[in-house]
Design a protein around this motif. Structure first.
Motif, mmCIF file in Angstrom:
data_model
loop_
_atom_site.group_PDB
_atom_site.id
_atom_site.type_symbol
_atom_site.label_atom_id
_atom_site.label_comp_id
_atom_site.label_asym_id
_atom_site.label_seq_id
_atom_site.Cartn_x
_atom_site.Cartn_y
_atom_site.Cartn_z
ATOM 1 N N UNK A 1 0.809 -1.222 0.000
ATOM 2 C CA UNK A 1 0.000 0.000 0.000
ATOM 3 C C UNK A 1 0.840 1.269 0.000
ATOM 4 N N UNK A 2 2.088 1.178 -0.431
ATOM 5 C CA UNK A 2 2.983 2.339 -0.420
ATOM 6 C C UNK A 2 2.418 3.491 -1.237
ATOM 7 N N UNK A 3 1.714 3.184 -2.316
ATOM 8 C CA UNK A 3 1.181 4.242 -3.179
ATOM 9 C C UNK A 3 0.242 5.183 -2.464
ATOM 10 N N UNK A 4 -0.535 4.664 -1.499
ATOM 11 C CA UNK A 4 -1.448 5.519 -0.734
ATOM 12 C C UNK A 4 -0.677 6.517 0.138
ATOM 13 N N UNK A 5 0.522 6.140 0.552
ATOM 14 C CA UNK A 5 1.303 6.945 1.484
ATOM 15 C C UNK A 5 2.164 7.993 0.793
ATOM 16 N N UNK A 6 2.326 7.865 -0.517
ATOM 17 C CA UNK A 6 3.140 8.806 -1.271
ATOM 18 C C UNK A 6 2.342 10.063 -1.591
ATOM 19 N N UNK A 7 3.043 11.097 -2.051
ATOM 20 C CA UNK A 7 2.384 12.328 -2.449
ATOM 21 C C UNK A 7 2.861 12.737 -3.834
ATOM 22 N N UNK A 8 2.178 13.729 -4.405
ATOM 23 C CA UNK A 8 2.556 14.211 -5.732
ATOM 24 C C UNK A 8 2.380 13.147 -6.794
ATOM 25 N N UNK A 9 3.312 13.108 -7.744
ATOM 26 C CA UNK A 9 3.200 12.181 -8.873
ATOM 27 C C UNK A 9 3.315 10.717 -8.446
ATOM 28 N N UNK A 10 3.861 10.457 -7.253
ATOM 29 C CA UNK A 10 4.044 9.071 -6.808
ATOM 30 C C UNK A 10 2.814 8.526 -6.079
ATOM 31 N N UNK A 11 1.847 9.392 -5.809
ATOM 32 C CA UNK A 11 0.629 8.950 -5.124
ATOM 33 C C UNK A 11 -0.165 8.018 -6.032
ATOM 34 N N UNK A 12 -0.577 6.887 -5.489
ATOM 35 C CA UNK A 12 -1.351 5.903 -6.258
ATOM 36 C C UNK A 12 -2.279 5.168 -5.295
ATOM 37 N N UNK B 1 1.668 4.187 8.456
ATOM 38 C CA UNK B 1 1.626 5.629 8.239
ATOM 39 C C UNK B 1 2.742 6.022 7.277
ATOM 40 N N UNK B 2 2.782 7.297 6.894
ATOM 41 C CA UNK B 2 3.830 7.777 5.991
ATOM 42 C C UNK B 2 5.230 7.486 6.533
#
Length: 223
Positions: free
Chosen positions: A144-155, A214-215
């Protein structure tokens, strides 16, 4: 910035919006924040932020394009044209066009939760007693790393088992067995939606909203 104000962050620019003021964003030159003027996929007037009474709201002013709203847990919801949503705490707004554009809104923090001691009835027990160890947490973060990313890396979608396992250097079967065992324990503990076609998305929502990951846990897979 006072407690009644709201801050909008767009790239390196900050805007403080005060009660009685309106903040608009979109492709049109008349917007407070002009976004991608040459990208016709972005609405001329995409959205507006304004205070109604004691609450700040984000309103979708487009006639055809939705806005994506990402809450503090990393979960994404769709704000349809003509709809509005209250802003509490840190909220991200994503406009999808030829490329994605992101605004970060810093509104008042959510109201304090009611005193648990004053609430009557049976306590909520879903998930109670399920222990999550370091290996479980690694598996969850990799998926679930994509949920924790921001900007263009958010997925906001689970990774595939193969991709998550490769990120950890594990065999795919090891990751699958660990996640399936965790889901079965949550099912026995009364957590809903841990089985079926949408089980991984439901597990992501559970892990994020309960603080299992969490992040800060991204460091576990970035070492």
């Amino acid at each position: 910035m006072s407690d009644a104000d709201l801050r909008v962050v767009a790239g390196d620019s900050n805007y403080d919006v005060r009660p009685g003021e309106s903040f608009t964003f979109g492709r049109a030159e008349s917007c407070t924040l002009r976004i991608a003027p040459d990208d016709s996929s972005v609405s001329r007037l995409a959205g507006e932020i304004e205070r109604d009474g004691s609450v700040w709201f984000l309103a979708n002013r487009s006639g055809s394009r939705p806005l994506a709203v990402v809450d503090r847990f990393g979960l994404r919801s769709v704000l349809a044209p003509g709809s509005r949503a209250a802003i509490e705490g840190r909220v991200r707004v994503v406009l999808d066009g030829a490329r994605s554009h992101e605004l970060v809104l810093h509104g008042p923090e959510p109201a304090a939760q009611p005193d648990v001691a004053a609430v009557t009835g049976q306590p909520t027990s879903a998930g109670e007693g399920v222990l999550v160890n370091e290996q479980d947490r690694l598996a969850l973060v990799a998926l679930f790393a994509g949920y924790l990313q921001e900007g263009d890396r958010y997925d906001p979608n689970p990774k595939s088992y193969a991709a998550a396992a490769a990120r950890l250097g594990w065999p795919r079967t090891t990751l699958v067995k660990r996640i399936e065992y965790l889901r079965s324990r949550l099912v026995r503990a009364g957590v809903p939606n841990m089985q079926g076609w949408n089980a991984l998305s439901a597990l992501a929502e559970y892990a994020l909203t309960t603080g299992l990951i969490t992040k800060e846990d991204l460091r576990l897979i970035h070492r």
